[in-house]
Motif scaffolding. Structure first.
Motif, PDB file in Angstrom:
ATOM      1  N   TYR A   1       0.385   5.454   1.299  1.00  0.00           N
ATOM      2  CA  TYR A   1      -0.388   6.265   1.841  1.00  0.00           C
ATOM      3  C   TYR A   1       0.265   7.640   1.897  1.00  0.00           C
ATOM      4  O   TYR A   1       1.356   7.743   2.022  1.00  0.00           O
ATOM      5  CB  TYR A   1      -0.625   5.751   3.326  1.00  0.00           C
TER       6      TYR A   1
ATOM      7  N   TYR B   1      -2.997   0.641  -3.955  1.00  0.00           N
ATOM      8  CA  TYR B   1      -2.405  -0.598  -3.525  1.00  0.00           C
ATOM      9  C   TYR B   1      -2.292  -1.696  -4.481  1.00  0.00           C
ATOM     10  O   TYR B   1      -2.522  -1.349  -5.695  1.00  0.00           O
ATOM     11  CB  TYR B   1      -3.621  -1.072  -2.208  1.00  0.00           C
TER      12      TYR B   1
ATOM     13  N   GLN C   1       0.235  11.089   4.398  1.00  0.00           N
ATOM     14  CA  GLN C   1      -0.123  11.470   5.764  1.00  0.00           C
ATOM     15  C   GLN C   1      -0.011  12.974   5.745  1.00  0.00           C
ATOM     16  O   GLN C   1       0.978  13.410   5.666  1.00  0.00           O
ATOM     17  CB  GLN C   1       0.416  10.966   7.066  1.00  0.00           C
TER      18      GLN C   1
ATOM     19  N   TYR D   1       0.794  -1.239   0.021  1.00  0.00           N
ATOM     20  CA  TYR D   1       0.095   0.113  -0.094  1.00  0.00           C
ATOM     21  C   TYR D   1       0.799   1.248   0.168  1.00  0.00           C
ATOM     22  O   TYR D   1       2.045   1.138   0.549  1.00  0.00           O
ATOM     23  CB  TYR D   1      -0.882  -0.024   1.448  1.00  0.00           C
TER      24      TYR D   1
ATOM     25  N   PHE E   1       4.027   7.021   3.441  1.00  0.00           N
ATOM     26  CA  PHE E   1       4.080   5.772   3.802  1.00  0.00           C
ATOM     27  C   PHE E   1       3.778   4.698   2.890  1.00  0.00           C
ATOM     28  O   PHE E   1       2.649   4.667   2.418  1.00  0.00           O
ATOM     29  CB  PHE E   1       3.287   5.519   5.249  1.00  0.00           C
TER      30      PHE E   1
ATOM     31  N   GLU F   1      -8.372   5.968  -2.258  1.00  0.00           N
ATOM     32  CA  GLU F   1      -9.216   7.064  -1.886  1.00  0.00           C
ATOM     33  C   GLU F   1      -8.691   8.444  -2.626  1.00  0.00           C
ATOM     34  O   GLU F   1      -9.639   9.129  -2.899  1.00  0.00           O
ATOM     35  CB  GLU F   1      -9.045   7.269  -0.240  1.00  0.00           C
TER      36      GLU F   1
ATOM     37  N   LEU G   1      -4.151   8.921   7.825  1.00  0.00           N
ATOM     38  CA  LEU G   1      -3.395   8.320   6.552  1.00  0.00           C
ATOM     39  C   LEU G   1      -4.639   8.164   5.497  1.00  0.00           C
ATOM     40  O   LEU G   1      -5.950   7.554   6.068  1.00  0.00           O
ATOM     41  CB  LEU G   1      -2.826   7.017   6.900  1.00  0.00           C
TER      42      LEU G   1
END
Lengths: 112, 110
Positions: free
Chosen positions: A35, A48, A37, A33, A90, A59, A43
């Motif tokens: 992400y 993915y 932040q 994944y 991340f 998202e 997050l």
């Protein structure tokens, strides 16, 4: 953070330039994944992967693309960086006794 | 959009006291997980509670889940300065849909 690394750890770039962030895991996890932040948002999932060459949007995928040519590597590319993409990124892989996510140390990206 | 939302946003306590953080969410879940993030580091998994469980313990951690109220709490007992970190709840709807809240920033004063 053991078993999952990210590079670079810090990067400053200019608007409009392409940027690639790399995630490398040694756990042989199938799922990986990316992400971002940001303050006040927790997050948020960008993209993915559920296997080599198998990826899907999360998202907040606009402006980002990913590739996974090997189980251990998951690349995140900003085709043309914008200031709104300044963030901490991340990477995570999924596995373990509880099928939990294991996170890398993060990449702090600043787009000027 | 965030699924889990932690409360409070920030919590400051003395060493030895208990710390309680709450998480509320909006939709049905498979499980709920809590993660800790030390400053400048990635998240570390603490504990997972499944939707058919009500309470779990792990060392000084106690997690409860109330699916009727769509809420969870994380209790850290006998806190230590080393517990200072941000704590996130993450709700899992399926393998590829895990939503994180904005976190609770815990400060434990020695």
């Amino acid at each position: 953070d053991a078993g999952i690394t990210q590079s670079p750890r810090h990067k400053v770039t200019e608007t409009g330039t392409p940027v690639t962030l790399r995630c490398h895991q040694t756990e042989n996890h199938r799922y990986m994944y990316w992400y971002r932040q940001d303050p006040g948002h927790g997050l948020r999932l960008i993209h993915y992967s559920y296997g080599v060459k198998d990826t899907d949007k999360g998202e907040v995928s606009d402006g980002y693309s990913v590739s996974r040519s090997k189980t251990e590597d998951f690349l995140l590319t900003l085709e043309s960086a914008t200031s709104s993409q300044t963030s901490v990124y991340f990477c995570a892989s999924r596995g373990g006794a509880h099928n939990e996510q294991f996170f890398g140390p993060g990449t702090r990206l600043t787009v000027l | 959009s965030q699924q889990g939302e932690e409360d409070p946003q920030a919590l400051s306590i003395q060493e030895g006291e208990n710390a309680t953080m709450n998480c509320s969410y909006k939709t049905s879940i498979n499980n709920l997980q809590w993660y800790r993030q030390n400053s400048g580091r990635g998240l570390v998994h603490l504990i997972l509670i499944r939707s058919n469980e009500r309470e779990k313990h792990s060392g000084r951690l106690r997690v409860t889940l109330d699916t009727s109220k769509k809420s969870s709490s994380l209790l850290i007992t006998a806190s230590r300065a080393a517990d200072t970190a941000s704590y996130f709840c993450a709700t899992e709807i399926d393998n590829n849909d895990m939503r994180f809240g904005a976190g609770t920033r815990l400060t434990v004063k020695p």
